[in-house]
Design a protein around this motif. Structure first.
Motif, PDB file in Angstrom:
ATOM      1  N   UNK A 103      24.198   8.526  -2.185  1.00  0.00           N
ATOM      2  CA  UNK A 103      24.352   8.490  -0.770  1.00  0.00           C
ATOM      3  C   UNK A 103      25.906   9.451  -0.648  1.00  0.00           C
ATOM      4  N   UNK A 104      26.191  10.466  -1.971  1.00  0.00           N
ATOM      5  CA  UNK A 104      27.423  11.149  -1.531  1.00  0.00           C
ATOM      6  C   UNK A 104      26.230  12.213  -0.978  1.00  0.00           C
ATOM      7  N   UNK A 105      24.808  12.511  -1.824  1.00  0.00           N
ATOM      8  CA  UNK A 105      24.598  13.390  -1.889  1.00  0.00           C
ATOM      9  C   UNK A 105      24.210  13.467  -0.053  1.00  0.00           C
ATOM     10  N   UNK A 106      23.506  12.502   0.868  1.00  0.00           N
ATOM     11  CA  UNK A 106      23.136  11.781   1.976  1.00  0.00           C
ATOM     12  C   UNK A 106      23.866  12.423   2.462  1.00  0.00           C
ATOM     13  N   UNK A 107      25.410  11.642   2.465  1.00  0.00           N
ATOM     14  CA  UNK A 107      27.116  11.618   3.395  1.00  0.00           C
ATOM     15  C   UNK A 107      27.166  13.489   3.527  1.00  0.00           C
ATOM     16  N   UNK A 108      26.728  14.048   2.246  1.00  0.00           N
ATOM     17  CA  UNK A 108      27.223  15.700   2.372  1.00  0.00           C
ATOM     18  C   UNK A 108      25.951  16.023   3.432  1.00  0.00           C
ATOM     19  N   UNK A 109      24.735  16.000   3.713  1.00  0.00           N
ATOM     20  CA  UNK A 109      23.990  16.434   4.352  1.00  0.00           C
ATOM     21  C   UNK A 109      24.198  16.010   5.538  1.00  0.00           C
ATOM     22  N   UNK A 110      24.534  14.729   5.662  1.00  0.00           N
ATOM     23  CA  UNK A 110      25.011  14.173   7.354  1.00  0.00           C
ATOM     24  C   UNK A 110      25.968  14.922   8.174  1.00  0.00           C
ATOM     25  N   UNK A 111      27.013  15.149   6.995  1.00  0.00           N
ATOM     26  CA  UNK A 111      28.159  15.837   7.768  1.00  0.00           C
ATOM     27  C   UNK A 111      27.677  17.363   8.017  1.00  0.00           C
ATOM     28  N   UNK A 112      26.655  17.776   6.742  1.00  0.00           N
ATOM     29  CA  UNK A 112      26.783  19.517   7.556  1.00  0.00           C
ATOM     30  C   UNK A 112      26.071  19.149   8.963  1.00  0.00           C
ATOM     31  N   UNK A 113      24.581  18.313   9.001  1.00  0.00           N
ATOM     32  CA  UNK A 113      24.071  17.996   9.935  1.00  0.00           C
ATOM     33  C   UNK A 113      25.452  17.765  11.477  1.00  0.00           C
ATOM     34  N   UNK A 114      26.526  16.965  11.232  1.00  0.00           N
ATOM     35  CA  UNK A 114      27.278  16.801  12.181  1.00  0.00           C
ATOM     36  C   UNK A 114      28.207  17.907  12.477  1.00  0.00           C
ATOM     37  N   UNK A 115      27.993  18.814  11.588  1.00  0.00           N
ATOM     38  CA  UNK A 115      28.955  19.943  11.869  1.00  0.00           C
ATOM     39  C   UNK A 115      28.194  20.958  12.686  1.00  0.00           C
ATOM     40  N   UNK A 116      27.225  20.936  12.540  1.00  0.00           N
ATOM     41  CA  UNK A 116      25.842  21.670  13.293  1.00  0.00           C
ATOM     42  C   UNK A 116      26.024  21.688  14.514  1.00  0.00           C
TER      43      UNK A 116
END
Length: 223
Positions: free
Chosen positions: A183-196
């Motif tokens: 879940x932490x990995x998915x949350x980080x991936x979500x943060x990256x796509x949201x910043x993009x």
């Protein structure tokens, strides 16, 4: 379980509960990163063309929870300020961040159950063992017969509860740690796509909003 104490039934229920949560989370999280990446790419392409309506349509077609985050940002982007002023970028960022935190909470849904099972299962087994040993000694006192052979059978059955509790705790803790890291990995991936998404939205916003007609002011009410 039929030959042991009631504690084994509770331990068995905890084991089933842990497996049910693991299966539910596996289904809920399956393909999350791929779907988030797909909708992010589609939305970014639409924003690079300055087409906010197409970006919104891509979000509405996507089953990914990340689409809800993008929709929140797009909704704030088309919302004009007082007297038709341009949208406030800080408000757009705040709307996106609120929705992203909501998605993070949904990612961690029911994971706490695994941590709870892993913490209490050994104690349930130990409690069942203590009760079983007490009953064995009580039986020895009632019959008036002494010796280890009299209580050996009862004690061996009581110790099964401790072994069962430890086994279920290991199962729950392993699944909990795996899901927690995932879940932490998915949350980080979500943060990256949201910043993009936000970077692209802020760059495309002046052109996209200029092409959209501003909302006409409402006529004043007659006295």
């Amino acid at each position: 379980m039929l030959k042991t104490s009631w504690s084994m039934w509770i331990i068995g229920a905890c084991s089933v509960l842990a497996l049910a949560v693991a299966i539910e989370r596996a289904i809920a999280l399956w393909g999350f990163a791929a779907n988030a990446r797909a909708v992010a790419d589609a939305v970014v392409r639409a924003l690079l063309r300055g087409d906010l309506d197409e970006a919104r349509a891509e979000c509405e077609r996507s089953p990914s929870p990340a689409a809800d985050v993008f929709l929140a940002g797009l909704a704030a982007a088309v919302r004009r300020g007082p007297r038709g002023a341009a949208p406030d970028e800080d408000k757009i960022d705040a709307a996106v961040e609120r929705e992203r935190q909501q998605v993070n909470l949904r990612l961690r849904r029911n994971v706490w159950v695994l941590g709870t099972v892993g913490a209490i299962a050994p104690f349930i087994g130990l409690f069942g063992t203590v009760v079983g040993i007490m009953q064995a000694f009580r039986h020895m006192a009632a019959t008036g017969q002494g010796g280890f052979t009299v209580v050996a059978s009862g004690i061996s059955e009581a110790l099964v509860a401790t072994a069962g509790g430890i086994a279920v705790a290991i199962e729950a803790v392993v699944i909990y740690n795996f899901l927690n890291v995932h879940v932490q990995k998915l949350a980080l991936q979500l943060k990256l796509v949201v910043e993009e998404f936000l970077e692209t939205l802020h760059d495309a916003l002046p052109t996209a909003t200029a092409a959209r007609p501003a909302a006409e002011p409402r006529p004043a009410r007659e006295a």
